[in-house]
Design a protein around this motif. Structure first.
Motif, PDB file in Angstrom:
ATOM      1  N   ILE A   7       0.826  -1.207   0.000  1.00 46.13           N
ATOM      2  CA  ILE A   7       0.000   0.000   0.000  1.00 46.13           C
ATOM      3  C   ILE A   7       0.859   1.255   0.000  1.00 46.13           C
ATOM      4  O   ILE A   7       1.810   1.369   0.775  1.00 46.13           O
ATOM      5  CB  ILE A   7      -0.924   0.021   1.237  1.00 46.13           C
ATOM      6  CG1 ILE A   7      -2.048  -1.008   1.083  1.00 46.13           C
ATOM      7  CG2 ILE A   7      -1.512   1.396   1.465  1.00 46.13           C
ATOM      8  CD1 ILE A   7      -3.083  -0.629   0.051  1.00 46.13           C
ATOM      9  N   GLU A   8       0.551   2.184  -0.874  1.00 43.90           N
ATOM     10  CA  GLU A   8       1.174   3.506  -0.894  1.00 43.90           C
ATOM     11  C   GLU A   8       0.277   4.441  -0.077  1.00 43.90           C
ATOM     12  O   GLU A   8      -0.877   4.672  -0.447  1.00 43.90           O
ATOM     13  CB  GLU A   8       1.308   4.015  -2.331  1.00 43.90           C
ATOM     14  CG  GLU A   8       2.039   5.332  -2.454  1.00 43.90           C
ATOM     15  CD  GLU A   8       3.529   5.190  -2.195  1.00 43.90           C
ATOM     16  OE1 GLU A   8       4.116   6.145  -1.632  1.00 43.90           O
ATOM     17  OE2 GLU A   8       4.100   4.149  -2.556  1.00 43.90           O
ATOM     18  N   LEU A   9       0.790   4.967   1.013  1.00 43.70           N
ATOM     19  CA  LEU A   9      -0.049   5.753   1.925  1.00 43.70           C
ATOM     20  C   LEU A   9      -0.402   7.123   1.361  1.00 43.70           C
ATOM     21  O   LEU A   9      -1.555   7.550   1.428  1.00 43.70           O
ATOM     22  CB  LEU A   9       0.661   5.917   3.284  1.00 43.70           C
ATOM     23  CG  LEU A   9       0.902   4.627   4.071  1.00 43.70           C
ATOM     24  CD1 LEU A   9       1.599   4.946   5.393  1.00 43.70           C
ATOM     25  CD2 LEU A   9      -0.405   3.892   4.332  1.00 43.70           C
ATOM     26  N   MET A 108       2.439   3.745  10.946  1.00 42.25           N
ATOM     27  CA  MET A 108       2.171   4.206   9.594  1.00 42.25           C
ATOM     28  C   MET A 108       3.205   5.232   9.139  1.00 42.25           C
ATOM     29  O   MET A 108       3.645   5.212   7.976  1.00 42.25           O
ATOM     30  CB  MET A 108       0.757   4.792   9.515  1.00 42.25           C
ATOM     31  CG  MET A 108      -0.348   3.786   9.793  1.00 42.25           C
ATOM     32  SD  MET A 108      -2.012   4.490   9.702  1.00 42.25           S
ATOM     33  CE  MET A 108      -2.185   4.681   7.911  1.00 42.25           C
ATOM     34  N   ALA A 109       3.590   6.134  10.039  1.00 46.44           N
ATOM     35  CA  ALA A 109       4.577   7.160   9.690  1.00 46.44           C
ATOM     36  C   ALA A 109       5.922   6.518   9.338  1.00 46.44           C
ATOM     37  O   ALA A 109       6.560   6.885   8.338  1.00 46.44           O
ATOM     38  CB  ALA A 109       4.735   8.142  10.845  1.00 46.44           C
ATOM     39  N   LEU A 110       6.357   5.550  10.143  1.00 48.84           N
ATOM     40  CA  LEU A 110       7.630   4.884   9.880  1.00 48.84           C
ATOM     41  C   LEU A 110       7.546   3.978   8.652  1.00 48.84           C
ATOM     42  O   LEU A 110       8.515   3.827   7.903  1.00 48.84           O
ATOM     43  CB  LEU A 110       8.041   4.069  11.103  1.00 48.84           C
ATOM     44  CG  LEU A 110       8.559   4.896  12.285  1.00 48.84           C
ATOM     45  CD1 LEU A 110       8.713   4.032  13.526  1.00 48.84           C
ATOM     46  CD2 LEU A 110       9.883   5.566  11.939  1.00 48.84           C
ATOM     47  N   TYR A 111       6.387   3.378   8.453  1.00 50.25           N
ATOM     48  CA  TYR A 111       6.155   2.550   7.267  1.00 50.25           C
ATOM     49  C   TYR A 111       6.391   3.375   6.000  1.00 50.25           C
ATOM     50  O   TYR A 111       7.034   2.921   5.050  1.00 50.25           O
ATOM     51  CB  TYR A 111       4.726   2.016   7.312  1.00 50.25           C
ATOM     52  CG  TYR A 111       4.252   1.303   6.064  1.00 50.25           C
ATOM     53  CD1 TYR A 111       4.419  -0.081   5.935  1.00 50.25           C
ATOM     54  CD2 TYR A 111       3.614   1.998   5.028  1.00 50.25           C
ATOM     55  CE1 TYR A 111       3.958  -0.749   4.800  1.00 50.25           C
ATOM     56  CE2 TYR A 111       3.157   1.339   3.898  1.00 50.25           C
ATOM     57  CZ  TYR A 111       3.339  -0.029   3.787  1.00 50.25           C
ATOM     58  OH  TYR A 111       2.885  -0.675   2.659  1.00 50.25           O
ATOM     59  N   ILE A 117       7.820  -0.329   4.211  1.00 49.30           N
ATOM     60  CA  ILE A 117       8.334  -1.475   4.963  1.00 49.30           C
ATOM     61  C   ILE A 117       7.928  -1.316   6.422  1.00 49.30           C
ATOM     62  O   ILE A 117       8.088  -0.240   7.006  1.00 49.30           O
ATOM     63  CB  ILE A 117       9.867  -1.585   4.863  1.00 49.30           C
ATOM     64  CG1 ILE A 117      10.291  -1.784   3.396  1.00 49.30           C
ATOM     65  CG2 ILE A 117      10.400  -2.705   5.744  1.00 49.30           C
ATOM     66  CD1 ILE A 117      11.786  -1.766   3.190  1.00 49.30           C
ATOM     67  N   ALA A 118       7.402  -2.379   7.002  1.00 44.10           N
ATOM     68  CA  ALA A 118       6.954  -2.311   8.395  1.00 44.10           C
ATOM     69  C   ALA A 118       8.132  -2.047   9.325  1.00 44.10           C
ATOM     70  O   ALA A 118       9.189  -2.680   9.189  1.00 44.10           O
ATOM     71  CB  ALA A 118       6.256  -3.615   8.779  1.00 44.10           C
ATOM     72  N   PRO A 119       7.978  -1.136  10.279  1.00 45.89           N
ATOM     73  CA  PRO A 119       9.060  -0.835  11.221  1.00 45.89           C
ATOM     74  C   PRO A 119       9.192  -1.921  12.286  1.00 45.89           C
ATOM     75  O   PRO A 119       8.258  -2.692  12.533  1.00 45.89           O
ATOM     76  CB  PRO A 119       8.614   0.487  11.839  1.00 45.89           C
ATOM     77  CG  PRO A 119       7.119   0.436  11.787  1.00 45.89           C
ATOM     78  CD  PRO A 119       6.784  -0.285  10.507  1.00 45.89           C
ATOM     79  N   THR A 120      10.350  -1.964  12.920  1.00 48.06           N
ATOM     80  CA  THR A 120      10.553  -2.876  14.041  1.00 48.06           C
ATOM     81  C   THR A 120      10.039  -2.219  15.324  1.00 48.06           C
ATOM     82  O   THR A 120       9.810  -1.010  15.365  1.00 48.06           O
ATOM     83  CB  THR A 120      12.045  -3.197  14.217  1.00 48.06           C
ATOM     84  OG1 THR A 120      12.745  -1.990  14.578  1.00 48.06           O
ATOM     85  CG2 THR A 120      12.628  -3.766  12.929  1.00 48.06           C
TER      86      THR A 120
END
Length: 299
Positions: A7-9, A108-111, A117-120
């Motif tokens: 998904i492109e936010l 979502m912001a870090l993604y 890419i999902a953040p840790t």
């Protein structure tokens, strides 16, 4: 089978696309997103469930005393009727709401910053600490303002609900102060109030239906307990009240869907006003951006 594109936010969406992309985003990031929520909010969910359960038991016992003709005492204080459990549960509910908001929107912001890419959890923890005070204080302030707007008249309360909802995404996505985010939310939603309100209303309806389905077993337990025990003793109903409350608190995780939809509403409105998503994609051609620290605050 070809893997579904991430998904492109930052893009414009209509109501249907926002609802659809909310579920797609949660599905694509289900494991890291829910892991983050339970890691950072799990203890608060448990604390909220325990204190609220105890408050419900205390209230049940108080009502039973009145039902048994022991009478309502005019000198009984609110503390006598609800106890410290009520105030603790309210505190934990607000704290849990603000923390879950912080976790999901920071995710979502870090993604977006990491290129879809999902953040840790370690990366999330830095964000959560950084925004914790702003989100918690903002939750308290907006709760009071929402109550005042609703008390004055229901219409103002409905009108400000999507506007207030955008404050938290603005704080986290743009790294701003509460005051700046509050003012910007009015400007951001201008000429797009109905679309935003409609999106959030539909998502709230979906979440509510899901919550009712999730709570259906507790309704059955309540009915069976009422038919078998009635109001005979508080002791027979206390365990049932605790089980019901614990199950209902687990249903609060459905709130994640509404928060994701809220984040997508922000990105939609920001793209309509600023077109930042398109500009970012143009600027990224031929460049490599390593993970950066938190942006400078804007006021």
């Amino acid at each position: 089978m070809q893997q579904q594109q991430k998904i492109e936010l930052a893009k414009t969406r209509d109501l249907g696309e926002t609802i659809s992309d909310t579920f797609v985003f949660v599905k694509q990031n289900f494991k890291p997103l829910f892991k983050a929520v339970f890691t950072f909010c799990g203890l608060l969910l448990l604390a909220t469930a325990v204190t609220y359960s105890l408050q419900q038991v205390k209230l049940f016992e108080y009502q039973k005393r009145i039902f048994d003709n022991q009478g309502f005492q005019s000198f009984d204080t609110m503390f006598d009727r609800f106890g410290i459990e009520y105030f603790l549960s309210m505190f934990f509910i607000m704290l849990n709401y603000s923390l879950m908001t912080n976790v999901v929107l920071s995710f979502m912001a870090l993604y977006k910053q990491k290129g879809n890419i999902a953040p840790t959890n370690n990366e999330l923890w830095d964000h959560i600490k950084y925004y914790f005070i702003r989100i918690f204080v903002g939750t308290f302030v907006l709760s009071i303002l929402s109550v005042l707007a609703t008390v004055l008249c229901i219409a103002p309360g409905v009108y400000v609900s999507p506007i207030f909802g955008l404050v938290f995404p603005i704080i986290i996505m743009e790294n701003t102060s509460f005051t700046y985010a509050f003012n910007r939310s009015f400007n951001l939603i201008k000429n797009n109030w109905w679309t935003t309100f409609g999106t959030l209303f539909v998502m709230m309806l979906i979440v509510y239906i899901g919550y009712m389905i999730f709570s259906f077993p507790t309704i059955i337990i309540t009915v069976i307990n009422a038919l078998t025990h009635g109001t005979k003793t508080a002791a027979t109903s206390a365990p049932v009240l605790i089980v019901i409350t614990l199950v209902q608190q687990l249903g609060q995780v459905l709130f994640i869907l509404l928060l994701v939809a809220l984040g997508l509403c922000y990105y939609n409105l920001n793209e309509i006003k600023e077109g930042t998503g398109l500009n970012d994609r143009i600027n990224q051609f031929g460049t490599h951006h390593p993970d950066s620290n938190l942006p400078a605050e804007e006021y």
